[in-house]
Motif scaffolding. Structure first.
Motif, PDB file in Angstrom:
ATOM      1  N   LEU A 255      75.563  36.035  47.520  1.00 46.24           N
ATOM      2  CA  LEU A 255      75.436  34.678  47.000  1.00 46.24           C
ATOM      3  C   LEU A 255      74.085  34.076  47.382  1.00 46.24           C
ATOM      4  O   LEU A 255      73.456  33.375  46.581  1.00 46.24           O
ATOM      5  CB  LEU A 255      76.567  33.796  47.537  1.00 46.24           C
ATOM      6  N   CYS A 256      73.633  34.352  48.579  1.00 42.90           N
ATOM      7  CA  CYS A 256      72.322  33.848  48.993  1.00 42.90           C
ATOM      8  C   CYS A 256      71.216  34.445  48.133  1.00 42.90           C
ATOM      9  O   CYS A 256      70.267  33.747  47.751  1.00 42.90           O
ATOM     10  CB  CYS A 256      72.085  34.152  50.468  1.00 42.90           C
ATOM     11  N   GLN A 257      71.337  35.734  47.817  1.00 41.86           N
ATOM     12  CA  GLN A 257      70.372  36.355  46.916  1.00 41.86           C
ATOM     13  C   GLN A 257      70.402  35.693  45.543  1.00 41.86           C
ATOM     14  O   GLN A 257      69.356  35.424  44.939  1.00 41.86           O
ATOM     15  CB  GLN A 257      70.689  37.845  46.773  1.00 41.86           C
ATOM     16  N   LYS A 258      71.596  35.417  45.051  1.00 41.03           N
ATOM     17  CA  LYS A 258      71.769  34.833  43.720  1.00 41.03           C
ATOM     18  C   LYS A 258      71.087  33.468  43.609  1.00 41.03           C
ATOM     19  O   LYS A 258      70.463  33.155  42.572  1.00 41.03           O
ATOM     20  CB  LYS A 258      73.273  34.696  43.417  1.00 41.03           C
ATOM     21  N   TYR A 259      71.180  32.666  44.655  1.00 43.47           N
ATOM     22  CA  TYR A 259      70.675  31.287  44.600  1.00 43.47           C
ATOM     23  C   TYR A 259      69.353  31.102  45.369  1.00 43.47           C
ATOM     24  O   TYR A 259      68.956  29.970  45.611  1.00 43.47           O
ATOM     25  CB  TYR A 259      71.737  30.321  45.132  1.00 43.47           C
ATOM     26  N   ASP A 260      68.698  32.203  45.722  1.00 40.27           N
ATOM     27  CA  ASP A 260      67.413  32.153  46.427  1.00 40.27           C
ATOM     28  C   ASP A 260      67.516  31.305  47.692  1.00 40.27           C
ATOM     29  O   ASP A 260      66.762  30.352  47.911  1.00 40.27           O
ATOM     30  CB  ASP A 260      66.313  31.608  45.511  1.00 40.27           C
ATOM     31  N   ILE A 261      68.471  31.679  48.534  1.00 39.93           N
ATOM     32  CA  ILE A 261      68.724  31.014  49.817  1.00 39.93           C
ATOM     33  C   ILE A 261      68.460  32.021  50.924  1.00 39.93           C
ATOM     34  O   ILE A 261      68.932  33.156  50.865  1.00 39.93           O
ATOM     35  CB  ILE A 261      70.186  30.504  49.877  1.00 39.93           C
ATOM     36  N   LEU A 262      67.698  31.627  51.929  1.00 40.67           N
ATOM     37  CA  LEU A 262      67.384  32.538  53.024  1.00 40.67           C
ATOM     38  C   LEU A 262      68.607  32.746  53.913  1.00 40.67           C
ATOM     39  O   LEU A 262      69.237  31.785  54.355  1.00 40.67           O
ATOM     40  CB  LEU A 262      66.222  32.008  53.853  1.00 40.67           C
ATOM     41  N   TYR A 263      68.913  34.004  54.166  1.00 41.47           N
ATOM     42  CA  TYR A 263      70.060  34.368  55.000  1.00 41.47           C
ATOM     43  C   TYR A 263      69.551  34.612  56.425  1.00 41.47           C
ATOM     44  O   TYR A 263      68.776  35.527  56.665  1.00 41.47           O
ATOM     45  CB  TYR A 263      70.740  35.623  54.450  1.00 41.47           C
ATOM     46  N   ILE A 264      70.022  33.777  57.373  1.00 40.28           N
ATOM     47  CA  ILE A 264      69.662  33.910  58.786  1.00 40.28           C
ATOM     48  C   ILE A 264      70.847  34.504  59.527  1.00 40.28           C
ATOM     49  O   ILE A 264      71.916  33.892  59.589  1.00 40.28           O
ATOM     50  CB  ILE A 264      69.296  32.548  59.408  1.00 40.28           C
ATOM     51  N   SER A 265      70.679  35.683  60.075  1.00 48.39           N
ATOM     52  CA  SER A 265      71.730  36.312  60.880  1.00 48.39           C
ATOM     53  C   SER A 265      71.456  36.006  62.346  1.00 48.39           C
ATOM     54  O   SER A 265      70.473  36.483  62.913  1.00 48.39           O
ATOM     55  CB  SER A 265      71.749  37.826  60.636  1.00 48.39           C
ATOM     56  N   ASP A 266      72.315  35.199  62.943  1.00 55.46           N
ATOM     57  CA  ASP A 266      72.140  34.806  64.341  1.00 55.46           C
ATOM     58  C   ASP A 266      72.792  35.865  65.227  1.00 55.46           C
ATOM     59  O   ASP A 266      73.991  35.852  65.480  1.00 55.46           O
ATOM     60  CB  ASP A 266      72.764  33.433  64.583  1.00 55.46           C
ATOM     61  N   GLU A 267      71.956  36.789  65.700  1.00 58.65           N
ATOM     62  CA  GLU A 267      72.436  37.902  66.519  1.00 58.65           C
ATOM     63  C   GLU A 267      72.090  37.719  67.992  1.00 58.65           C
ATOM     64  O   GLU A 267      71.880  38.693  68.717  1.00 58.65           O
ATOM     65  CB  GLU A 267      71.870  39.228  65.996  1.00 58.65           C
ATOM     66  N   VAL A 268      72.063  36.478  68.443  1.00 60.03           N
ATOM     67  CA  VAL A 268      71.752  36.228  69.842  1.00 60.03           C
ATOM     68  C   VAL A 268      72.750  36.941  70.758  1.00 60.03           C
ATOM     69  O   VAL A 268      72.389  37.430  71.822  1.00 60.03           O
ATOM     70  CB  VAL A 268      71.704  34.711  70.115  1.00 60.03           C
ATOM     71  N   VAL A 269      74.009  37.049  70.337  1.00 63.44           N
ATOM     72  CA  VAL A 269      75.012  37.768  71.131  1.00 63.44           C
ATOM     73  C   VAL A 269      75.165  39.213  70.671  1.00 63.44           C
ATOM     74  O   VAL A 269      75.234  40.131  71.490  1.00 63.44           O
ATOM     75  CB  VAL A 269      76.378  37.054  71.075  1.00 63.44           C
ATOM     76  N   THR A 270      75.208  39.458  69.372  1.00 67.75           N
ATOM     77  CA  THR A 270      75.595  40.786  68.888  1.00 67.75           C
ATOM     78  C   THR A 270      74.472  41.808  68.917  1.00 67.75           C
ATOM     79  O   THR A 270      74.741  43.013  68.849  1.00 67.75           O
ATOM     80  CB  THR A 270      76.157  40.698  67.456  1.00 67.75           C
ATOM     81  N   ALA A 271      73.216  41.377  69.015  1.00 62.90           N
ATOM     82  CA  ALA A 271      72.115  42.341  69.067  1.00 62.90           C
ATOM     83  C   ALA A 271      72.018  42.984  70.445  1.00 62.90           C
ATOM     84  O   ALA A 271      72.573  42.498  71.418  1.00 62.90           O
ATOM     85  CB  ALA A 271      70.795  41.657  68.721  1.00 62.90           C
TER      86      ALA A 271
END
Length: 463
Positions: A255-271
């Motif tokens: 959906l973010c790709q469809k509407y030209d919205i930047l997707y921020i993955s907050d991996e402060v814990v999971t990375a």
């Protein structure tokens, strides 16, 4: 098993003095403002491996892994040596005017491990400032593209993204009272994505459909021309280790790709290993976001450091054809050489000791022991992934509402602490994310304590 001498760690005047200084002068994060001078904090003195010792010499398993961060465990001499050597060689460098070998080498190492074309690393002081950098990048890019209205960021209830003004504005921990202001003009929140809270009779697949639809509905309500970003933790950790339904991440990314919205993955814990991979976005959830934020496990908590990793495609859109424009974002301690050397040594330890492989090999046992806790009547749900876990309590016979849930959580926290296990209480939940070097035997010791503590609390509540 390493033991420490406790001859100098008894309840001495020195310890009492530390407690007094702490109560009178130190304001802790998330302090209860009606009682912060009354409650004594536990005084910690030493640590090794997965264990902490308090000032009385009592040993605790560090269930939260510090604050989701002590991946390689405590007391690593090679880490101390690397930090000390860098302090003597070059303790500080201004990132405005020059670079250093540690920061340049670390940037390359992170870019090599990040998915897709996320090849550009902006170093920050921690997770909050990494998130702030990502949010400011959304604003900068859209201003550069002549789209000044495309600034709203969509976030989620129960998500947590930090304590700086912008990051806190994106955090949706709805049950916490706050007297702080937030920038409500720049954020919209989606409803809870936790499958445990879906209506009776609804399948997980239907719940996923509804949650994905929530995002598209919000985009259309705001107008795609006004929505610049979507920020999402792969797992909502501080919200209670909430794992969205299968397929949710990929579909929201689309959906973010469809509407030209930047997707921020907050991996402060999971990375950095929490789920057995350097990053979870692609390896676990199958997406390549526009930006990834990380911190915590980047240095295993030995020194503060964060990073915002930006894709090539975003960088290209920020580099306009017109007059030069400064990306005027930064911190005095950005790319701090001592913090960067700690991160490089951390990565070296990961690789030399096969820590990612270790996490993947022991996680099934960790999760099996977690699932077994469902047998207790006061446990409403257990959930987890990798070396992340959460128990959500259900105080059926001891009252309803927030106070009853707080009481249950406090009782479980106290029962675990009495037995030598620290967990992180979150109202009616207990969450844990132990150091990644934990062994199978130590996992069993941790869950044996949890079972014993749950049995005590169940009995005390008459459940």
């Amino acid at each position: 098993m390493t033991q420490f001498s406790t001859s100098d760690l008894s309840n001495s005047p020195a310890t009492e003095t530390i407690e007094k200084y702490d109560r009178v002068h130190q304001l802790h994060p998330w302090a209860a403002m009606d009682a912060w001078r009354k409650n004594a904090s536990m005084v910690m003195q030493q640590a090794k491996g997965i264990y902490l010792w308090d000032a009385t010499g009592k040993r605790f398993i560090d269930g939260p892994g510090g604050m989701w961060c002590v991946q390689i465990g405590y007391g690593r001499a090679e880490m101390a040596e690397a930090i000390a050597a860098q302090v003597m060689k070059l303790p500080y460098n201004s990132p405005w005017t020059s670079t250093t070998e540690p920061s340049a080498s670390l940037a390359r190492s992170i870019a090599e491990k990040a998915p897709g074309d996320l090849n550009n690393v902006f170093f920050t002081t921690g997770g909050s400032t990494a998130v702030d950098t990502a949010l400011r990048t959304v604003h900068f890019m859209n201003n550069q593209l002549g789209r000044p209205s495309k600034k709203i960021v969509i976030a989620r209830e129960k998500g947590y993204h930090g304590s700086t003004y912008l990051a806190a504005s994106m955090s949706g921990k709805d049950r916490l009272k706050s007297r702080f202001d937030v920038e409500s003009r720049l954020v919209r929140f989606l409803p809870d994505v936790n499958p445990y809270h879906r209506p009776d009779g609804m399948s997980v697949a239907d719940w996923c459909d509804e949650k994905v639809a929530d995002l598209e509905k919000m985009i259309l309500e705001c107008g795609p021309e006004n929505v610049g970003g979507f920020i999402a933790e792969p797992i909502l950790c501080s919200g209670g280790v909430i794992i969205p339904p299968e397929g949710y991440h990929k579909r929201t990314w689309e959906l973010c790709q469809k509407y030209d919205i930047l997707y921020i993955s907050d991996e402060v814990v999971t990375a950095f290993g929490r789920l057995g991979h350097w990053f979870a976005s692609e390896d676990v959830f199958g997406i390549v976001p526009d930006m990834i934020t990380c911190a915590k496990g980047l240095t295993s908590g030995y020194l503060p450091l964060g990073a915002c990793i930006i894709s090539d495609r975003v960088m290209e859109r920020m580099t306009g054809p017109d007059q030069p424009v400064m990306f005027s974002n930064g911190y005095t301690y950005s790319a701090h050489p001592v913090s960067c050397i700690a991160a490089l040594k951390n990565i070296e330890i990961f690789e030399n000791e096969g820590i990612l492989e270790h996490v993947r090999s022991i996680s099934p046992h960790f999760q099996a022991r977690l699932q077994a806790l469902k047998k207790f009547s006061i446990v409403g749900d257990v959930r987890g992934m990798g070396l992340l876990g959460c128990i959500e309590g259900r105080p059926e016979n001891s009252g309803t509402g927030l106070e009853a849930e707080r009481r249950l959580g406090a009782l479980l926290d106290k029962a675990c602490e009495k037995r030598g296990l620290l967990v992180r209480p979150l109202i009616n939940m207990a969450v844990f994310s132990p150091p990644l070097v934990i062994t199978l035997a130590e996992i069993d010791a941790m869950f044996d304590i949890l079972e014993d503590a749950l049995a005590e609390v169940t009995k005390s509540l008459g459940e």
